[in-house]
Design a protein around this motif. Structure first.
Motif, PDB file in Angstrom:
ATOM      1  N   LYS A   1      52.852  84.435  36.669  1.00 38.20           N
ATOM      2  CA  LYS A   1      51.576  84.985  36.208  1.00 38.20           C
ATOM      3  C   LYS A   1      50.791  83.989  35.357  1.00 38.20           C
ATOM      4  O   LYS A   1      49.620  84.197  35.095  1.00 38.20           O
ATOM      5  CB  LYS A   1      51.775  86.316  35.495  1.00 38.20           C
ATOM      6  N   TYR A   2      51.409  82.909  34.937  1.00 36.93           N
ATOM      7  CA  TYR A   2      50.721  81.881  34.157  1.00 36.93           C
ATOM      8  C   TYR A   2      50.476  80.661  35.039  1.00 36.93           C
ATOM      9  O   TYR A   2      51.388  80.187  35.716  1.00 36.93           O
ATOM     10  CB  TYR A   2      51.553  81.475  32.938  1.00 36.93           C
ATOM     11  N   PRO A   3      49.249  80.124  35.026  1.00 39.09           N
ATOM     12  CA  PRO A   3      48.955  78.967  35.879  1.00 39.09           C
ATOM     13  C   PRO A   3      49.615  77.694  35.350  1.00 39.09           C
ATOM     14  O   PRO A   3      49.647  77.461  34.147  1.00 39.09           O
ATOM     15  CB  PRO A   3      47.429  78.857  35.814  1.00 39.09           C
ATOM     16  N   LYS A   4      50.148  76.909  36.257  1.00 42.42           N
ATOM     17  CA  LYS A   4      50.732  75.619  35.898  1.00 42.42           C
ATOM     18  C   LYS A   4      49.600  74.622  35.703  1.00 42.42           C
ATOM     19  O   LYS A   4      48.598  74.667  36.403  1.00 42.42           O
ATOM     20  CB  LYS A   4      51.674  75.143  36.986  1.00 42.42           C
ATOM     21  N   SER A   5      49.768  73.714  34.749  1.00 44.47           N
ATOM     22  CA  SER A   5      48.721  72.730  34.517  1.00 44.47           C
ATOM     23  C   SER A   5      49.302  71.323  34.421  1.00 44.47           C
ATOM     24  O   SER A   5      50.483  71.139  34.148  1.00 44.47           O
ATOM     25  CB  SER A   5      47.923  73.063  33.252  1.00 44.47           C
ATOM     26  N   GLY A   6      48.444  70.371  34.656  1.00 48.81           N
ATOM     27  CA  GLY A   6      48.792  68.964  34.540  1.00 48.81           C
ATOM     28  C   GLY A   6      47.628  68.220  33.906  1.00 48.81           C
ATOM     29  O   GLY A   6      46.476  68.625  34.049  1.00 48.81           O
ATOM     30  N   THR A   7      47.935  67.167  33.198  1.00 48.55           N
ATOM     31  CA  THR A   7      46.910  66.345  32.554  1.00 48.55           C
ATOM     32  C   THR A   7      47.199  64.886  32.857  1.00 48.55           C
ATOM     33  O   THR A   7      48.361  64.471  32.888  1.00 48.55           O
ATOM     34  CB  THR A   7      46.906  66.561  31.024  1.00 48.55           C
ATOM     35  N   ALA A   8      46.141  64.121  33.081  1.00 52.43           N
ATOM     36  CA  ALA A   8      46.253  62.669  33.225  1.00 52.43           C
ATOM     37  C   ALA A   8      45.300  62.034  32.220  1.00 52.43           C
ATOM     38  O   ALA A   8      44.142  62.436  32.139  1.00 52.43           O
ATOM     39  CB  ALA A   8      45.903  62.238  34.645  1.00 52.43           C
ATOM     40  N   ILE A   9      45.802  61.093  31.446  1.00 50.48           N
ATOM     41  CA  ILE A   9      44.942  60.371  30.512  1.00 50.48           C
ATOM     42  C   ILE A   9      44.940  58.892  30.877  1.00 50.48           C
ATOM     43  O   ILE A   9      45.949  58.355  31.330  1.00 50.48           O
ATOM     44  CB  ILE A   9      45.363  60.555  29.039  1.00 50.48           C
ATOM     45  N   GLU A  10      43.796  58.278  30.699  1.00 49.35           N
ATOM     46  CA  GLU A  10      43.660  56.836  30.890  1.00 49.35           C
ATOM     47  C   GLU A  10      43.452  56.212  29.521  1.00 49.35           C
ATOM     48  O   GLU A  10      42.577  56.637  28.764  1.00 49.35           O
ATOM     49  CB  GLU A  10      42.473  56.523  31.790  1.00 49.35           C
ATOM     50  N   CYS A  11      44.272  55.235  29.209  1.00 50.33           N
ATOM     51  CA  CYS A  11      44.179  54.551  27.920  1.00 50.33           C
ATOM     52  C   CYS A  11      43.145  53.428  27.978  1.00 50.33           C
ATOM     53  O   CYS A  11      42.688  53.030  29.047  1.00 50.33           O
ATOM     54  CB  CYS A  11      45.540  53.977  27.537  1.00 50.33           C
ATOM     55  N   GLN A  12      42.803  52.904  26.820  1.00 50.71           N
ATOM     56  CA  GLN A  12      41.849  51.806  26.729  1.00 50.71           C
ATOM     57  C   GLN A  12      42.287  50.591  27.555  1.00 50.71           C
ATOM     58  O   GLN A  12      41.448  49.881  28.099  1.00 50.71           O
ATOM     59  CB  GLN A  12      41.663  51.390  25.266  1.00 50.71           C
ATOM     60  N   ASP A  13      43.588  50.357  27.656  1.00 45.61           N
ATOM     61  CA  ASP A  13      44.081  49.197  28.396  1.00 45.61           C
ATOM     62  C   ASP A  13      44.252  49.475  29.894  1.00 45.61           C
ATOM     63  O   ASP A  13      44.771  48.645  30.631  1.00 45.61           O
ATOM     64  CB  ASP A  13      45.395  48.685  27.801  1.00 45.61           C
ATOM     65  N   GLY A  14      43.829  50.664  30.362  1.00 47.44           N
ATOM     66  CA  GLY A  14      43.907  50.990  31.780  1.00 47.44           C
ATOM     67  C   GLY A  14      45.178  51.686  32.219  1.00 47.44           C
ATOM     68  O   GLY A  14      45.275  52.145  33.356  1.00 47.44           O
ATOM     69  N   ARG A  15      46.145  51.787  31.332  1.00 51.43           N
ATOM     70  CA  ARG A  15      47.371  52.494  31.700  1.00 51.43           C
ATOM     71  C   ARG A  15      47.104  53.991  31.769  1.00 51.43           C
ATOM     72  O   ARG A  15      46.277  54.520  31.030  1.00 51.43           O
ATOM     73  CB  ARG A  15      48.493  52.208  30.719  1.00 51.43           C
ATOM     74  N   VAL A  16      47.825  54.646  32.651  1.00 49.21           N
ATOM     75  CA  VAL A  16      47.650  56.073  32.884  1.00 49.21           C
ATOM     76  C   VAL A  16      48.952  56.797  32.577  1.00 49.21           C
ATOM     77  O   VAL A  16      50.037  56.311  32.912  1.00 49.21           O
ATOM     78  CB  VAL A  16      47.218  56.339  34.350  1.00 49.21           C
ATOM     79  N   TYR A  17      48.826  57.962  31.945  1.00 50.53           N
ATOM     80  CA  TYR A  17      49.982  58.796  31.639  1.00 50.53           C
ATOM     81  C   TYR A  17      49.687  60.226  32.067  1.00 50.53           C
ATOM     82  O   TYR A  17      48.570  60.708  31.892  1.00 50.53           O
ATOM     83  CB  TYR A  17      50.301  58.755  30.136  1.00 50.53           C
TER      84      TYR A  17
END
Length: 141
Positions: A32-48
């Motif tokens: 009943k709860y939606p799953k979520s995901g987040t992607a962040i891009e850092c200043q140096d171009g790395r992604v998490y």
């Protein structure tokens, strides 16, 4: 997660797609709860990326944004970029939650703390290939 991050850094997938893929790794005790995901891009171009983890004890829940930011910090994002290391962010937003913002109070505090205050102090948060929230970091919360 590492494969999603590497594909995004190489330009094979967008930040929005990375957020959506990371939502597939989320754990929720109830459908009943939606799953979520987040992607962040850092200043140096790395992604998490980060995925939400929700169990029956709400105090132990982890939001995907907090997971992604924690992952970046553990990997040295602050040492490489300084404390304002977030350049861009994408959050998965399930269709059923289209008009509900996935950004909550503690998440706003994290964005304010770690978002880039240079270049006008704007962090653009996208969801499903559309701008969800251009957040001006100079605002007092």
């Amino acid at each position: 997660a590492k494969e999603i991050e590497a594909s995004t850094e190489a330009g094979h997938i967008t930040l929005d797609t990375a957020a959506k893929l990371s939502a597939g790794n989320a754990y929720h005790f109830s459908d009943k709860y939606p799953k979520s995901g987040t992607a962040i891009e850092c200043q140096d171009g790395r992604v998490y990326v980060g995925s939400s983890v929700m169990n029956s004890c709400t105090g132990l829940n982890i939001k995907s944004m907090r997971a992604a930011i924690s992952r970046a910090i553990v990997d040295g994002a602050i040492e490489r970029n300084g404390p304002e290391f977030i350049r861009n962010m994408a959050v998965s937003l399930p269709q059923s939650q289209e008009f509900i913002s996935p950004i909550h109070g503690l998440d706003v505090d994290l964005i304010h703390e770690f978002g880039d205050k240079a270049n006008g102090g704007i962090v653009v948060i996208r969801a499903e290939d559309r701008i969800l929230l251009p957040m001006h970091l100079g605002l007092k919360l």
